[in-house]
Enzyme design. Structure first.
Site, PDB file in Angstrom:
ATOM      1  CG  ASP A  98      -8.418  -4.315  -2.542  1.00 29.51           C
ATOM      2  OD1 ASP A  98      -7.646  -3.344  -2.602  1.00 29.51           O
ATOM      3  OD2 ASP A  98      -9.657  -4.226  -2.675  1.00 29.51           O
ATOM      4  CG  HIS A 126      -2.066   0.932   1.128  1.00 30.99           C
ATOM      5  ND1 HIS A 126      -1.982   2.276   1.358  1.00 30.99           N
ATOM      6  CD2 HIS A 126      -3.349   0.683   0.750  1.00 30.99           C
ATOM      7  CE1 HIS A 126      -3.170   2.826   1.156  1.00 30.99           C
ATOM      8  NE2 HIS A 126      -4.014   1.891   0.787  1.00 30.99           N
TER       9      HIS A 126
HETATM   10  C1  SDX Z   1      -6.299   0.098  -2.743  1.00 33.78           C
HETATM   11  O1  SDX Z   1      -4.395   4.573  -1.998  1.00 33.78           O
HETATM   12  C2  SDX Z   1      -5.367   3.982  -1.314  1.00 33.78           C
HETATM   13  O2  SDX Z   1      -5.740   4.367  -0.232  1.00 33.78           O
HETATM   14  C3  SDX Z   1      -5.989   2.802  -2.050  1.00 33.78           C
HETATM   15  C4  SDX Z   1      -7.004   1.964  -1.254  1.00 33.78           C
HETATM   16  C5  SDX Z   1      -8.260   2.739  -0.956  1.00 33.78           C
HETATM   17  O3  SDX Z   1      -8.958   2.352  -0.009  1.00 33.78           O
HETATM   18  O4  SDX Z   1      -8.590   3.662  -1.733  1.00 33.78           O
HETATM   19  O5  SDX Z   1      -6.416   1.532  -0.035  1.00 33.78           O
HETATM   20  C6  SDX Z   1      -7.441   0.734  -2.053  1.00 33.78           C
HETATM   21  O6  SDX Z   1      -6.044   0.436  -3.866  1.00 33.78           O
HETATM   22  C7  SDX Z   1      -5.447  -0.888  -1.981  1.00 33.78           C
HETATM   23  C8  SDX Z   1      -4.218  -1.384  -2.833  1.00 33.78           C
HETATM   24  C9  SDX Z   1      -4.739  -2.519  -3.732  1.00 33.78           C
HETATM   25  N1  SDX Z   1      -3.704  -2.884  -4.724  1.00 33.78           N
HETATM   26  C10 SDX Z   1      -3.102  -4.090  -4.662  1.00 33.78           C
HETATM   27  O7  SDX Z   1      -3.259  -4.907  -3.758  1.00 33.78           O
HETATM   28  C11 SDX Z   1      -2.226  -4.368  -5.865  1.00 33.78           C
HETATM   29  C12 SDX Z   1      -0.870  -4.906  -5.386  1.00 33.78           C
HETATM   30  N2  SDX Z   1      -0.164  -3.803  -4.693  1.00 33.78           N
HETATM   31  C13 SDX Z   1       0.801  -3.060  -5.479  1.00 33.78           C
HETATM   32  O8  SDX Z   1       0.429  -2.833  -6.803  1.00 33.78           O
HETATM   33  C14 SDX Z   1       1.333  -1.849  -4.700  1.00 33.78           C
HETATM   34  O9  SDX Z   1       1.627  -2.273  -3.442  1.00 33.78           O
HETATM   35  C15 SDX Z   1       0.503  -0.591  -4.617  1.00 33.78           C
HETATM   36  C16 SDX Z   1       0.064  -0.095  -5.950  1.00 33.78           C
HETATM   37  C17 SDX Z   1      -0.692  -0.827  -3.770  1.00 33.78           C
HETATM   38  C18 SDX Z   1       1.373   0.481  -3.941  1.00 33.78           C
HETATM   39  O10 SDX Z   1       2.396   0.758  -4.813  1.00 33.78           O
HETATM   40  P1  SDX Z   1       3.538   1.830  -4.443  1.00 33.78           P
HETATM   41  O11 SDX Z   1       3.227   2.576  -3.206  1.00 33.78           O
HETATM   42  O12 SDX Z   1       3.820   2.610  -5.676  1.00 33.78           O
HETATM   43  O13 SDX Z   1       4.727   0.929  -4.035  1.00 33.78           O
HETATM   44  P2  SDX Z   1       5.750   0.359  -5.057  1.00 33.78           P
HETATM   45  O14 SDX Z   1       5.005  -0.221  -6.215  1.00 33.78           O
HETATM   46  O15 SDX Z   1       6.781   1.394  -5.296  1.00 33.78           O
HETATM   47  O16 SDX Z   1       6.352  -0.874  -4.221  1.00 33.78           O
HETATM   48  C19 SDX Z   1       7.501  -0.726  -3.428  1.00 33.78           C
HETATM   49  C20 SDX Z   1       8.261  -2.035  -3.623  1.00 33.78           C
HETATM   50  C21 SDX Z   1       8.623  -2.305  -5.080  1.00 33.78           C
HETATM   51  O17 SDX Z   1       9.750  -3.168  -5.059  1.00 33.78           O
HETATM   52  P3  SDX Z   1      11.236  -2.501  -5.274  1.00 33.78           P
HETATM   53  O18 SDX Z   1      11.158  -1.704  -6.557  1.00 33.78           O
HETATM   54  O19 SDX Z   1      11.453  -1.611  -4.053  1.00 33.78           O
HETATM   55  O20 SDX Z   1      12.183  -3.678  -5.341  1.00 33.78           O
HETATM   56  O21 SDX Z   1       7.425  -3.143  -3.242  1.00 33.78           O
HETATM   57  C22 SDX Z   1       7.158  -3.966  -4.364  1.00 33.78           C
HETATM   58  C23 SDX Z   1       7.469  -3.123  -5.597  1.00 33.78           C
HETATM   59  O22 SDX Z   1       7.840  -3.963  -6.684  1.00 33.78           O
HETATM   60  N3  SDX Z   1       5.747  -4.303  -4.288  1.00 33.78           N
HETATM   61  C24 SDX Z   1       5.247  -5.520  -4.461  1.00 33.78           C
HETATM   62  C25 SDX Z   1       3.877  -5.389  -4.211  1.00 33.78           C
HETATM   63  N4  SDX Z   1       3.588  -4.122  -3.913  1.00 33.78           N
HETATM   64  C26 SDX Z   1       4.730  -3.442  -3.968  1.00 33.78           C
HETATM   65  N5  SDX Z   1       5.837  -6.685  -4.790  1.00 33.78           N
HETATM   66  C27 SDX Z   1       5.008  -7.748  -4.879  1.00 33.78           C
HETATM   67  N6  SDX Z   1       3.685  -7.715  -4.648  1.00 33.78           N
HETATM   68  C28 SDX Z   1       3.089  -6.558  -4.317  1.00 33.78           C
HETATM   69  N7  SDX Z   1       1.781  -6.532  -4.088  1.00 33.78           N
END
Ligand code: SDX
Length: 435
Positions: A370, A312
């Site tokens: 989720d 998140h």
């Molecule tokens: C919602 O914003 C809100 O408040 C949203 C929400 C709401 O109520 O409105 O809470 C609802 O959207 C919840 C989130 C649902 N999405 C998912 O579950 C999809 C999977 N999650 C990822 O796509 C991700 O965690 C995000 C999009 C939620 C957050 O992305 P960020 O903040 O841009 O973080 P990032 O992608 O930069 O991740 C940091 C690191 C990265 O690795 P490195 O580059 O540091 O090596 O963590 C990794 C990412 O690759 N990473 C994951 C991951 N999420 C982040 N790796 C594997 N699986 C994941 N789910």
């Protein structure tokens, strides 16, 4: 806003240093007011994804990502999910205070008596293929609502804003249920004024004209809690879209349709659908025994595979909604005698592994709202393709509350970000034979 602290920006390119006021909120990070930066330095800030940018001030929802805390108008989500129902929470988000009994009764009456949609709305559905994704239908129909309410689209009129809020909160369950019924080829069910908000949604989705539909109170309460957990969440992607759309003066129905479109993405509200598809895929490929293979794929950056329902932008601790969702999941599966639900057992095993694995721990990736919501919705009989529609239904009140807060702000201006231009500088067009 008052400022007692200042920030000074100095430059190594000879630009004179500039001072900016720092504002303190009632809780949470301070903000540096950089609105004069461009005028005084000719420079922009650069923050794609708004990792360090506060786009507004708000009194509605506060998230402490490190503590895993979520407050709606100061009330902890745990207390609201336990002591209130969704319409009480709607009243709170819209008005800033929980309703007393008379206010609750009046609000419920107003919402209940706006649950029907204009009969001509039913014709919109005929234009969609039966296998259209329900979110495509919902985006279309909610945007179309503005064609029916020409009498109350003056966004500068507080009463117009209020009646639009009531209409949207009231009609979302009806439209969501219609979107579902259309995909399964069953007749639309009209709302009933003797049912609760969530009971009405369940009957409009799962009832048929052929027999009485009895609302299961445990499942009704579980669905109502799911709606509370999704009601608002500060300046997330879809809420920011609604605010930006609203800043141009667009009508509330168009703004909410824009929010629904944004929520659809798998990185946002589409994650619950994607999460269940992920669990189904792991189950098909060997289940619990093969979780290690899946986790290895997630860690392999080239795979493009993410652990859906984890991570998140704000929560760097356990999403408090995920805890409550897991409890709700347990209650619903118990009520339905599905404690051995393989997907629930698989998700708990996946959670346990991820919470112990350094790849996830080091990145502070915890289950978000989720992760369990798909399992509990599936147990409630809601098909996977409808999960994000339910999320949109629940978040409609949050979008409206945030939109209303923005429109009511006398300092509100149209949102218009700038850019760092890295494309071609000025050049002349050559005749086609010279290109
Ligand atoms: C919602 O914003 C809100 O408040 C949203 C929400 C709401 O109520 O409105 O809470 C609802 O959207 C919840 C989130 C649902 N999405 C998912 O579950 C999809 C999977 N999650 C990822 O796509 C991700 O965690 C995000 C999009 C939620 C957050 O992305 P960020 O903040 O841009 O973080 P990032 O992608 O930069 O991740 C940091 C690191 C990265 O690795 P490195 O580059 O540091 O090596 O963590 C990794 C990412 O690759 N990473 C994951 C991951 N999420 C982040 N790796 C594997 N699986 C994941 N789910």
């Amino acid at each position: 806003m008052t400022s007692t602290k200042k920030a000074t920006m100095t430059f190594t390119d000879g630009t004179p240093s500039v001072e900016f006021p720092i504002y303190e909120g009632t809780v949470g990070p301070d903000v540096i007011d950089i609105r004069k930066l461009y005028g005084q330095t000719g420079k922009f800030t650069f923050d794609p994804g708004f990792m360090s940018t506060a786009a507004c001030d708000s009194k509605i929802t506060y998230i402490d990502g490190d503590k895993g805390e979520l407050l709606y108008r100061g009330y902890p989500i745990e207390q609201l999910a336990t002591n209130c129902d969704y319409l009480e929470t709607c009243y709170l988000l819209l008005n800033g205070e929980l309703p007393n009994r008379a206010q609750q009764k009046d609000f419920e009456y107003r919402v209940t008596h706006h649950t029907m949609v204009h009969e001509q709305m039913t014709r919109f559905f005929q234009g969609f293929r039966r296998d259209a994704h329900p979110m495509a239908v919902l985006v279309g129909c909610v945007g179309a609502l503005s064609a029916f309410y020409h009498d109350s689209l003056d966004i500068n009129n507080a009463e117009h804003r209020h009646i639009s809020a009531i209409r949207l909160i009231a009609k979302m369950p009806t439209l969501v249920a219609m979107a579902y019924k259309y995909t399964v080829g069953q007749p639309f069910m009209y709302p009933r004024n003797d049912l609760s908000y969530s009971g009405n949604l369940m009957r409009m989705m799962f009832g048929t004209p052929c027999e009485e539909y009895k609302v299961n109170e445990v499942l009704e309460r579980a669905l109502d809690r799911i709606l509370i957990l999704h009601a608002d969440h500060e300046q997330n992607a879809s809420t920011s879209t609604v605010r930006l759309a609203g800043s141009s003066g667009a009508n509330p129905f168009a703004c909410i349709a824009a929010g629904i479109a944004t929520l659809w993405g798998p990185a946002h509200g589409g994650a619950n659908e994607a999460c269940l598809q992920m669990l189904d895929e792991i189950q098909r490929n060997g289940g619990v025994e093969k979780i290690g293979d899946f986790i290895a794929k997630v860690k392999d950056k080239n795979s493009g595979v993410k652990l859906m329902g984890f991570g998140h932008r704000v929560y760097k601790n356990y999403d408090p909604r995920a805890k409550l969702m897991r409890e709700t999941c347990y209650e619903v599966l118990g009520e339905l005698g599905l404690h051995d639900d393989p997907l629930f057992k698989l998700s708990m095993k996946l959670e346990q592994i991820a919470l112990e694995d350094d790849y996830f721990v080091s990145r502070k990736l915890y289950p978000n709202v989720d992760f369990y919501s798909g399992i509990v919705q599936k147990a409630l009989g809601i098909p996977t393709s409808m999960f994000t529609c339910i999320f949109a239904l629940a978040r409609t009140v949050g979008w409206i509350a945030q939109w209303n807060e923005m429109i009511s702000d006398p300092e509100q201006k149209i949102g218009r970000p700038r850019q760092l231009f890295v494309g071609a500088t000025r050049r002349d067009v050559k005749a086609i034979d010279l290109r």
